[in-house]
Design an enzyme around this catalytic site. Structure first.
Site, PDB file in Angstrom:
ATOM      1  N   ASP A   1      -6.911   0.021  -3.157  1.00 20.82           N
ATOM      2  CA  ASP A   1      -8.322   0.234  -3.507  1.00 20.82           C
ATOM      3  C   ASP A   1      -9.211  -0.959  -3.171  1.00 20.82           C
ATOM      4  O   ASP A   1     -10.427  -0.852  -3.267  1.00 20.82           O
ATOM      5  CB  ASP A   1      -8.449   0.542  -5.012  1.00 20.82           C
ATOM      6  CG  ASP A   1      -8.130  -0.668  -5.879  1.00 20.82           C
ATOM      7  OD1 ASP A   1      -8.961  -1.028  -6.733  1.00 20.82           O
ATOM      8  OD2 ASP A   1      -7.056  -1.275  -5.709  1.00 20.82           O
ATOM      9  N   SER A   2      -8.619  -2.117  -2.806  1.00 26.74           N
ATOM     10  CA  SER A   2      -9.425  -3.329  -2.645  1.00 26.74           C
ATOM     11  C   SER A   2      -9.166  -3.998  -1.300  1.00 26.74           C
ATOM     12  O   SER A   2      -8.292  -3.575  -0.544  1.00 26.74           O
ATOM     13  CB  SER A   2      -9.133  -4.308  -3.789  1.00 26.74           C
ATOM     14  OG  SER A   2      -9.518  -3.746  -5.031  1.00 26.74           O
TER      15      SER A   2
ATOM     16  N   ASP B   1      -0.118  -0.411  -4.207  1.00 31.76           N
ATOM     17  CA  ASP B   1      -0.875  -1.395  -4.970  1.00 31.76           C
ATOM     18  C   ASP B   1      -0.781  -0.996  -6.446  1.00 31.76           C
ATOM     19  O   ASP B   1      -0.503   0.156  -6.781  1.00 31.76           O
ATOM     20  CB  ASP B   1      -2.338  -1.366  -4.488  1.00 31.76           C
ATOM     21  CG  ASP B   1      -3.270  -2.154  -5.377  1.00 31.76           C
ATOM     22  OD1 ASP B   1      -2.980  -3.346  -5.628  1.00 31.76           O
ATOM     23  OD2 ASP B   1      -4.274  -1.588  -5.825  1.00 31.76           O
TER      24      ASP B   1
ATOM     25  N   THR C   1       1.515  -5.803  -4.521  1.00 31.65           N
ATOM     26  CA  THR C   1       0.502  -6.178  -5.500  1.00 31.65           C
ATOM     27  C   THR C   1       0.005  -7.610  -5.331  1.00 31.65           C
ATOM     28  O   THR C   1       0.698  -8.454  -4.756  1.00 31.65           O
ATOM     29  CB  THR C   1       1.082  -5.990  -6.930  1.00 31.65           C
ATOM     30  OG1 THR C   1       0.103  -6.366  -7.898  1.00 31.65           O
ATOM     31  CG2 THR C   1       2.339  -6.830  -7.140  1.00 31.65           C
ATOM     32  N   GLY C   2      -1.187  -7.845  -5.843  1.00 28.60           N
ATOM     33  CA  GLY C   2      -1.691  -9.207  -5.918  1.00 28.60           C
ATOM     34  C   GLY C   2      -1.128  -9.964  -7.102  1.00 28.60           C
ATOM     35  O   GLY C   2      -1.238 -11.193  -7.185  1.00 28.60           O
TER      36      GLY C   2
ATOM     37  N   ASP D   1      -3.027  -2.505  -9.628  1.00 27.59           N
ATOM     38  CA  ASP D   1      -4.298  -2.387 -10.356  1.00 27.59           C
ATOM     39  C   ASP D   1      -5.304  -1.559  -9.562  1.00 27.59           C
ATOM     40  O   ASP D   1      -5.580  -1.838  -8.400  1.00 27.59           O
ATOM     41  CB  ASP D   1      -4.854  -3.783 -10.642  1.00 27.59           C
ATOM     42  CG  ASP D   1      -3.945  -4.564 -11.574  1.00 27.59           C
ATOM     43  OD1 ASP D   1      -3.999  -4.303 -12.783  1.00 27.59           O
ATOM     44  OD2 ASP D   1      -3.169  -5.398 -11.088  1.00 27.59           O
TER      45      ASP D   1
ATOM     46  N   ASN E   1      -7.704  -6.678  -0.575  1.00 25.32           N
ATOM     47  CA  ASN E   1      -6.353  -7.201  -0.355  1.00 25.32           C
ATOM     48  C   ASN E   1      -5.380  -6.114   0.099  1.00 25.32           C
ATOM     49  O   ASN E   1      -4.239  -6.409   0.453  1.00 25.32           O
ATOM     50  CB  ASN E   1      -5.818  -7.948  -1.586  1.00 25.32           C
ATOM     51  CG  ASN E   1      -5.673  -7.078  -2.823  1.00 25.32           C
ATOM     52  OD1 ASN E   1      -6.097  -5.922  -2.845  1.00 25.32           O
ATOM     53  ND2 ASN E   1      -5.084  -7.631  -3.867  1.00 25.32           N
TER      54      ASN E   1
END
Length: 249
Positions: free
Chosen positions: A197-198, A12, A46-47, A14, A200
């Site tokens: 970390d999130s 990931d 990544t998002g 961010d 997603n």
């Protein structure tokens, strides 16, 4: 040199690869290069859309596949698209109306560019859409938006921070994206390390051989992970590569 247990590192960006200044530290970049030289594939997961992820792929000289927009796009190489999942413009219109109804900040990624509340487009049908998002500090409004999204159906909801909601087509996630990357590289999901970390990142952390949460990760992600490392401001990725991937533990 013994063969490494893990062949792919899915990162990931961010809150994970990038520190709070949105930078890749020298230490992290150094250990990513060492991993690549040892034969580990390094994949951004990544998002972000590809046009917001590409500068970092270039910085790291990555030539391996990429997963962007939470799995809505998989790239065979940084500029070579492998597959894309689009959202129906009618769903984008409904989510735009929800954003307006609740006076929430919202944004949407089309294939070409990023739109948001301050800079929207009337030509929804003429564009190809990848993802929609909402951001609000108000927990109750975020809950109401989530309820309306669930009623719509056909959507995959996650987040990239505790105050946002990210919406992809149903059954599209970083896990489906990384699975596609594994097919391209001829490796198994059990040979993958995924870090995030999130929410997603949750599906892919649960699906791979070693799921890793950053020290700054949301609690639900930490609970699902096999391992918790230092934060994105503490070179957690460098430590992971040095102590766990290249030691073959």
């Amino acid at each position: 040199m013994s063969e490494l247990k893990y062949k792919l590192l899915a990162l990931d960006m961010d809150g994970t690869l990038l520190n709070d200044n949105h930078e890749i530290t020298q230490e992290t970049a150094k250990w990513i290069q060492i991993a690549i030289r040892r034969g580990v594939h390094v994949c951004l997961s990544t998002g972000r859309a590809v046009y917001h992820a590409m500068p970092y792929a270039v910085q790291l000289a990555l030539e391996t596949p990429m997963v962007t927009v939470n799995g809505s796009e998989v790239w065979k190489a940084p500029h070579e698209l492998h597959m894309r999942h689009l959202m129906d413009p009618s769903l984008i219109r409904k989510m735009y109306e929800i954003g307006e109804k609740y006076n929430s900040w919202y944004w949407a990624y089309s294939v070409e560019e990023l739109f948001n509340r301050d800079r929207w487009t009337d030509d929804l049908e003429g564009r190809e859409w990848l993802k929609f998002g909402f951001t609000t500090e108000d927990d109750e409004i975020r809950h109401q938006i989530m309820m309306e999204l669930q009623e719509m159906g056909g959507l995959q909801m996650t987040n990239s921070s505790p105050v946002n909601i990210e919406v992809n087509p149903a059954n599209v996630s970083k896990a489906t994206g990384v699975a596609e990357v594994c097919k391209l590289l001829g490796i198994d999901m059990s040979e993958v390390v995924a870090v995030g970390d999130s929410l997603n990142d949750l599906a892919v952390i649960e699906a791979v051989g070693l799921g890793v949460a950053m020290g700054n990760a949301q609690e639900q992600v930490k609970q699902a992970a096999d391992m918790i490392i230092g934060s994105n401001n503490e070179d957690g990725i460098a430590h992971l590569i040095r102590e766990h991937i290249l030691k073959g533990e």
